[in-house]
Structures are given as structure tokens and as C-alpha cells.
Enzyme design. Structure first.
Site, PDB file in Angstrom:
ATOM      1  N   LYS A  52      33.953  47.016  87.799  1.00 42.72           N
ATOM      2  CA  LYS A  52      33.275  48.665  88.606  1.00 42.72           C
ATOM      3  C   LYS A  52      33.758  48.608  89.978  1.00 42.72           C
ATOM      4  O   LYS A  52      34.343  49.821  90.885  1.00 42.72           O
ATOM      5  CB  LYS A  52      32.124  48.570  88.539  1.00 42.72           C
ATOM      6  CG  LYS A  52      31.709  48.783  86.727  1.00 42.72           C
ATOM      7  CD  LYS A  52      30.254  48.494  86.027  1.00 42.72           C
ATOM      8  CE  LYS A  52      30.514  48.689  85.019  1.00 42.72           C
ATOM      9  NZ  LYS A  52      29.167  48.527  84.287  1.00 42.72           N
ATOM     10  N   GLN A  96      23.280  47.268  85.691  1.00 47.24           N
ATOM     11  CA  GLN A  96      23.829  45.974  84.478  1.00 47.24           C
ATOM     12  C   GLN A  96      23.268  45.474  83.926  1.00 47.24           C
ATOM     13  O   GLN A  96      21.847  44.825  84.048  1.00 47.24           O
ATOM     14  CB  GLN A  96      24.853  45.163  84.994  1.00 47.24           C
ATOM     15  CG  GLN A  96      26.024  44.514  84.108  1.00 47.24           C
ATOM     16  CD  GLN A  96      27.213  45.339  83.672  1.00 47.24           C
ATOM     17  OE1 GLN A  96      27.196  46.417  84.165  1.00 47.24           O
ATOM     18  NE2 GLN A  96      27.846  45.038  82.429  1.00 47.24           N
ATOM     19  N   ASP A 119      24.936  55.803  84.232  1.00 47.70           N
ATOM     20  CA  ASP A 119      25.495  55.371  82.910  1.00 47.70           C
ATOM     21  C   ASP A 119      25.184  56.249  81.328  1.00 47.70           C
ATOM     22  O   ASP A 119      25.247  56.004  80.760  1.00 47.70           O
ATOM     23  CB  ASP A 119      24.621  53.835  82.776  1.00 47.70           C
ATOM     24  CG  ASP A 119      26.192  53.159  82.817  1.00 47.70           C
ATOM     25  OD1 ASP A 119      26.044  52.469  82.540  1.00 47.70           O
ATOM     26  OD2 ASP A 119      24.384  51.961  83.026  1.00 47.70           O
TER      27      ASP A 119
HETATM   28  N1  GUN Z   1      26.225  46.764  79.529  1.00 53.56           N
HETATM   29  C1  GUN Z   1      27.063  46.354  78.485  1.00 53.56           C
HETATM   30  N2  GUN Z   1      27.874  47.371  79.102  1.00 53.56           N
HETATM   31  C2  GUN Z   1      27.546  48.534  80.369  1.00 53.56           C
HETATM   32  C3  GUN Z   1      27.273  49.351  80.819  1.00 53.56           C
HETATM   33  O1  GUN Z   1      28.360  50.459  80.641  1.00 53.56           O
HETATM   34  N3  GUN Z   1      26.652  49.734  81.381  1.00 53.56           N
HETATM   35  C4  GUN Z   1      25.338  49.051  82.273  1.00 53.56           C
HETATM   36  N4  GUN Z   1      24.745  49.082  83.153  1.00 53.56           N
HETATM   37  N5  GUN Z   1      24.932  47.709  80.955  1.00 53.56           N
HETATM   38  C5  GUN Z   1      26.287  47.226  80.716  1.00 53.56           C
END
Ligand code: GUN
Length: 293
Positions: A52, A96, A119
Site C-alpha cells: 500500500k 490494517q 477502506d
Molecule cells: N485486511 C484484509 N483486507 C483488508 C483491507 O482491505 N483493509 C484493511 N484495513 N485490512 C484488511
């Protein structure tokens, strides 16, 4: 059979975003800024967050990574969320997941200002998505919609089976595939661990979106000739052939399913890169204050 090349589409979208960011900067506007909170050292989460941050650089965004050890308290984490909510320089941020067991993920998600929730996990964004209002849409389902669009895959009137009912993928995916617009207008069935006729449902599906997290769950006998197959699975399995000691396996038994279908996403290189790029698209929207003021 046509391979859906998520890696190539994602690279193209990143170029499109970078171009738009350059135009923003040329007009004297602020560079979009994404922050990410990472708790602990889970291998998968470390990789996702690293990718990211790297994608932010490629798009011309500013990024900030905030790390905590596993023993961070819920109170400390919530205080950081409040701080980011109030930080005018941060356009959007993510926490996350998964979080350690002693922290309520729901509490943390609800503490995020929905206007910075890139998100798309906050109940306000989930609710707005489900009734078709402008909002941040969660990254994996949005990435899949974008792939369907870019490959001109017909969805109207099609039978779409979504395997899995997670809040992050299965539920929003089902909701989006039934919305009254393209890509959507599909007849959607959601199957999960308690479904009785999962195999039969899959056999009659025009589109299967597999998000169970069970490696090679979908076999050739479950797939109709000419079906569209979207594989969201990314389970890490041990491997002696890679430097990292593992490789990613999807929910689809690719080698036997691929010859039967019209389109299929590989793992890796299918949905995965699109998930990250969808977060970048949401960050650009946040930077431009396009959804919420
Ligand atoms: N864990 C797995 N996929 C995601 C996501 O798209 N965003 C976040 N914040 N955590 C995750």
C-alpha cells in the site's frame, strides 16, 4: 478462456491516478495523503501494508505508516484514530485488519470518521453503499467491479454466486452485484459454510466470485462451461520453490477450472493488485473531497 490480468489493469490505473495527481499539484492543490496503522507483525498484513505504501509512492500520494506492537491497548489505538480524524493533513486512513484479540475491530472501525474511511468499512459507508449513495466502497469488491467493467463482462440478468459472507468481501460483493446499474443487475446467491446446496448453486452459476479462503475449494465439476470465475482467495501455503518459503493459493483449482470458463482471474496477479489500487482510487477521491466535504 481469457485470463483477467489484474496486475496489468492495476498498473494502468496507477498511471491514470498519477496523472491526475500531477494535474492537482500543477493547479496548486494539496497532494493526497493516506495514513495506515499496522499493529503487530503478521506476515500477510506486513506485505499488504508495504504494498500500500509503495503504491502511494507510485500514485504520487503522501503516505504515513504508524506501527504498534501486538500489546498496544485498545485505548491507545482509539486515541490514535481520533488524532488522525482531527489531522487536517490526512485525507484518509486505514487500520490494517486483523487486530489482536484484545482489541475490538468493530469499535476501532466505528471510531474512524466515515469521511476519512477509505477502506469503506464504517457502517455509514456500508449503509450508503447498500442503498446506492455516494460513499467509499471497500477495496476488494470495488476492484472486482472494475475488472468486470474493463473486460466488458456482461452481468445483467446473470446468475452470480458469491462464496463467502465476510463483511469485507462477500456481503458488499453480493450487494454490489445486485445494484441497479452496470456492473450489477445480476441475480445473486450467497453461499457459505452452512449452505446445503453450494455445489448445485455453483454448477448453475454464470459468474462465481469465490471468497472463502479455502485453497482450491472450487473444482471443475462445480463449474458450468463458459462461466466467469473471480478468485479472491489468497491463502499462504508453504513452498520450497520460493524465497519467502510460501506461495499464495486461490479458492479455485485453477488448472482444471480454467479450460472450462470464459474468463478467470489468476492468483496471484488477479484480484490482489486491484484491491490495492481500489484503495488508491478511494484515497484520490478523499484528497479531492469528492464524496464528502
Ligand atoms: N485486511 C484484509 N483486507 C483488508 C483491507 O482491505 N483493509 C484493511 N484495513 N485490512 C484488511
Amino acid at each position: 478462456m481469457k485470463l483477467i490480468d489484474g496486475k496489468a489493469v492495476a498498473a494502468q490505473i496507477k498511471l491514470e491516478i498519477a496523472k491526475e495527481v500531477k494535474q492537482l499539484i500543477d493547479k496548486g492543490q494539496k497532494r493526497p495523503h493516506l495514513a495506515a496503522i499496522l499493529v503487530g507483525h503478521d506476515g500477510g498484513s506486513e506485505t499488504y501494508v508495504r504494498n500500500k505504501v509503495k503504491s502511494c509512492e507510485e500514485c504520487g500520494f503522501e503516505s504515513t505508516l504508524i506501527r504498534y506492537e501486538d500489546n498496544v491497548t485498545e485505548k491507545e489505538l482509539l486515541a490514535k484514530v481520533t488524532e488522525l480524524n482531527n489531522n487536517q493533513d490526512i485525507d484518509g486512513f486505514i487500520v490494517q485488519l486483523p487486530l489482536p484479540k484484545h482489541i475490538s475491530e468493530q469499535k476501532v472501525i466505528e471510531a474512524i470518521d466515515y469521511r476519512k474511511d477509505v477502506d469503506g468499512f464504517h457502517p455509514i459507508n456500508v449503509g450508503r453503499m447498500s442503498i446506492g449513495l455516494p460513499c467509499y466502497i471497500s477495496a476488494t469488491p470495488n476492484g472486482i467491479l472494475e475488472l468486470l467493467k474493463r473486460y466488458n463482462i456482461e452481468t445483467e440478468g446473470k446468475k452470480c454466486v458469491v462464496l463467502g459472507r465476510s463483511n469485507i468481501v462477500g456481503k458488499p460483493m453480493a450487494s454490489l452485484m445486485m445494484q441497479k446499474q452496470y456492473p450489477g443487475n445480476a441475480t445473486v446467491t450467497v453461499c457459505h459454510s452452512r449452505s446445503k446446496d453450494l455445489v448445485k448453486e455453483c454448477q448453475s452459476a454464470d459468474i462465481i466470485i469465490a471468497a472463502l479462503g479455502q485453497p482450491e475449494f472450487v473444482t471443475a465439476d462445480m463449474v458450468k462451461e463458459g462461466a466467469v470465475i473471480i478468485d479472491v482467495g489468497t491463502t499462504r501455503v508453504p513452498s520450497t520453490e520460493t524465497k519467502s518459503g510460501f506461495r499464495l493459493k486461490g479458492d479455485i483449482k485453477f488448472d482444471e477450472v480454467a479450460p472450462k470458463c470464459s474468463y478467470i482471474t489468476p492468483v496471484p496477479g488477479g484480484v490482489g493488485p486491484m484491491t490495492i489500487v481500489s484503495l488508491m482510487r478511494n484515497t484520490l477521491l478523499a484528497g479531492k473531497k469528492e464524496i464528502y466535504q
